[in-house]
Write a protein that holds these residues in place. Structure first.
Motif, PDB file in Angstrom:
ATOM      1  N   GLY A  25      27.841 -43.813 -87.211  1.00 27.38           N
ATOM      2  CA  GLY A  25      26.541 -44.367 -87.541  1.00 27.38           C
ATOM      3  C   GLY A  25      25.853 -43.520 -88.602  1.00 27.38           C
ATOM      4  O   GLY A  25      26.435 -42.591 -89.159  1.00 27.38           O
ATOM      5  N   ARG A  67      16.979 -51.473 -83.769  1.00 20.80           N
ATOM      6  CA  ARG A  67      18.167 -50.708 -84.166  1.00 20.80           C
ATOM      7  C   ARG A  67      18.742 -49.983 -82.941  1.00 20.80           C
ATOM      8  O   ARG A  67      18.004 -49.534 -82.069  1.00 20.80           O
ATOM      9  CB  ARG A  67      17.820 -49.694 -85.251  1.00 20.80           C
ATOM     10  N   ASP A  80      24.248 -46.759 -83.907  1.00 25.06           N
ATOM     11  CA  ASP A  80      24.181 -47.070 -85.341  1.00 25.06           C
ATOM     12  C   ASP A  80      23.338 -46.059 -86.103  1.00 25.06           C
ATOM     13  O   ASP A  80      23.524 -45.852 -87.298  1.00 25.06           O
ATOM     14  CB  ASP A  80      23.609 -48.478 -85.541  1.00 25.06           C
ATOM     15  N   ASP A 101      20.203 -46.779 -94.775  1.00 22.85           N
ATOM     16  CA  ASP A 101      21.109 -47.890 -95.096  1.00 22.85           C
ATOM     17  C   ASP A 101      21.372 -48.025 -96.590  1.00 22.85           C
ATOM     18  O   ASP A 101      22.331 -48.693 -97.001  1.00 22.85           O
ATOM     19  CB  ASP A 101      20.518 -49.213 -94.581  1.00 22.85           C
TER      20      ASP A 101
END
Length: 558
Positions: free
Chosen positions: A56, A89, A295, A430
């Motif tokens: 992650g 998340r 993650d 991200d």
């Protein structure tokens, strides 16, 4: 209405059975070794089975230099983890275990605060699952075996004047810093001068926190240098055949601990090296496990970014093969005012000028972290005394540094107070913006590594070291240890080695008092200025306020 204390908030938590917490990460019940109903260890066999899974995103939480006003790094770590889960998340938290020394001294516990805490708070701060006791026992077993070997003829020809392995205790006790052992006659051994360090400063702690598994742990323990012969050749732990028994003592301690936040989100709490005298990060095995299961993983590094974050990047990431995708630097208006010269008693009054005068400390940390190639966000940990003008001053300063500051109210509001921070951090993580690289290469000479940290992170003008220290470093390079990273041991309160110099000093010298080779952990410890490896208790220790109430509950931890 009186504000509830941290311990009162923690005691009112509606905890879920630890099996349900593990299930959120996909940990089967049979892989958990329960310690009661609300905490468990994660089994090694299950951890090994995760090897092929992708990692992650890793988010590091660090801070400005600590002040008596408080920064709230752990609280923000917990709040951000809760915030990420709140916005949908899948996130886990990784923090260090608490040492009894500061818990009974002046720093307090290490479980967060307010409505951003990890529970069970009392257990975490008082013994927990016994990991620190196991580390203490393993460390002192080795010490006992050294003295026993000398007593029974000293076949390894240990020079009693050059035994470097001291004993440890997880308590602040200045009376044990320098002592003489083996008094009382022939049957008690050979008298020699030695001393105690606090358990969190033990190389065994560092070995456990950097080891990938039990096999790696035993190899690291075996590599520990404990003494030297008269010809200065080293004596290793494995020479005394102590590494096997030490690993047995650490078998359970090596397994990461799983607990939960007040909002029932998963948290790994494992390992506890201090950042001013050790490398200041939770265990590699806990972080790697979390990265395979979640993650997003939010972890912290101890004290200010000049210590904890620097060591996280240069030691932990290098050793573990991991890299942060984003970094959060925690600051408070109160702490910035102290850096701007305001006395603690006057922190409640609005003082925009003092905030602006203190901001260069924050700016230095932002620039330092960015130098590792990682994007930075500033979290302003909110206090009720903060004013709009003071907050605006910080935001404007941070924006001028090419970053952004986000106000966080997690202490009062839990995850609702970190939604904005969590959303922005997830976007950055991200985005793939991070281009992480350590500050120096493995092949750089040891003294040059020290100079690199002193000049680029502390903004010092020079490193002051006697010829004998420089010669010692060259000897270690000749012996094959030149590739090791540096673990700086200095005050946490300043970029300099003078704890009274707040703000962002430049041009100072960094005096190196001593260097120690931690061949097992795999780094060279550089002791700068007056840094204690065995702290003392303050005039009025926190222990005076800790006790049990009529219901049998712990009071006074916070």
């Amino acid at each position: 209405m009186n504000q509830k204390s941290d311990i009162e908030i923690a005691r009112a938590a509606r905890k879920k059975p630890i099996q349900e917490v593990g299930d959120r990460l996909g940990i089967p019940t049979e892989a958990l070794i329960p310690y009661g109903h609300d905490k468990a260890k994660v089994g090694q066999a299950f951890i090994r089975s995760l090897g092929e899974r992708p990692d992650g995103k890793l988010i590091l939480v660090t801070a400005i230099n600590p002040t008596p006003a408080g920064e709230g790094k752990t609280t923000t770590t917990v709040g951000l983890g809760d915030g990420l889960n709140r916005i949908g998340r899948k996130a886990a938290i990784c923090i260090r275990e608490a040492s009894l020394g500061p818990c009974f001294g002046m720093k307090g516990g290490a479980a967060g605060g307010g409505h951003a805490q990890v529970v069970p708070m009392e257990d975490m701060n008082l013994h927990f699952t016994g990991d620190f006791h196991a580390i203490t026992s393993a460390h002192n077993l080795l010490a006992a075996m050294i003295d026993n070997h000398i007593y029974w003829g000293n076949a390894l020809e240990i020079d009693e004047r050059r035994v470097t392995w001291r004993r440890v205790l997880d308590m602040n006790d200045r009376a044990l810093r320098d002592i003489v052992t083996s008094l009382g006659g022939v049957s008690n051994g050979f008298p020699r001068q030695t001393g105690f360090d606090i358990t969190v400063a033990s190389e065994v702690m560092a070995c456990l926190c950097l080891a990938a598994d039990l096999e790696d742990l035993q190899e690291r323990l075996g590599n520990i240098i404990v003494a030297y012969r008269r010809d200065r050749s080293p004596i290793y732990c494995r020479d005394l055949k102590a590494d096997g028994a030490m690993t047995v003592l650490l078998k359970d301690a090596m397994q990461p601990n799983l607990v939960q936040t007040l909002e029932n989100n998963p948290a790994f709490v494992h390992g506890g090296p201090f950042a001013n005298i050790a490398h200041g990060c939770n265990s590699v095995i806990a972080t790697r496990t979390a990265l395979k299961l979640a993650d997003y993983v939010v972890t912290e590094a101890g004290f200010g970014a000049d210590l904890g974050a620097e060591k996280f990047m240069n030691i932990k990431c290098r050793k573990a093969g991991i890299a942060p995708d984003a970094v959060v630097i925690v600051a408070t208006i109160r702490a910035l005012k102290m850096n701007g010269g305001v006395a603690r008693a006057d922190l409640g009054a609005e003082n925009v000028a003092a905030v602006e005068a203190g901001c260069p400390n924050l700016g230095r940390h932002i620039a330092n972290v960015k130098s590792f190639g990682v994007p930075v966000v500033v979290a302003i940990n909110h206090f009720t005394s903060d004013t709009e003008a003071e907050i605006a001053a910080v935001r404007a300063y941070v924006e001028a540094q090419g970053s952004e500051a986000i106000l966080c109210t997690h202490w009062a509001d839990g995850s609702a107070g970190t939604e904005a921070l969590a959303t922005r951090v997830a976007e950055i993580a991200d985005s793939g913006r991070a281009q992480f690289a350590p500050l120096y290469p493995d092949e750089m000479p040891l003294f040059a590594k020290i100079e690199t940290i002193a000049k680029r992170i502390y903004h010092a003008s020079e490193v002051l070291a006697d010829q004998k220290i420089r010669d010692q470093l060259r000897q270690w390079e000749a012996a094959g240890y030149g590739h090791l990273p540096i673990c700086m041991a200095k005050t946490q309160y300043s970029f300099s080695t003078d704890p009274t110099r707040r703000g962002a000093p430049t041009g100072h010298g960094v005096p190196v008092r001593e260097v120690r080779l931690s061949a097992g952990a795999g780094f060279v410890v550089v002791i700068c200025g007056e840094i204690m490896t065995m702290p003392g208790l303050p005039r009025v220790p926190s222990a005076e306020e800790i006790g049990l109430n009529a219901a049998g509950d712990v009071e006074g931890l916070f």
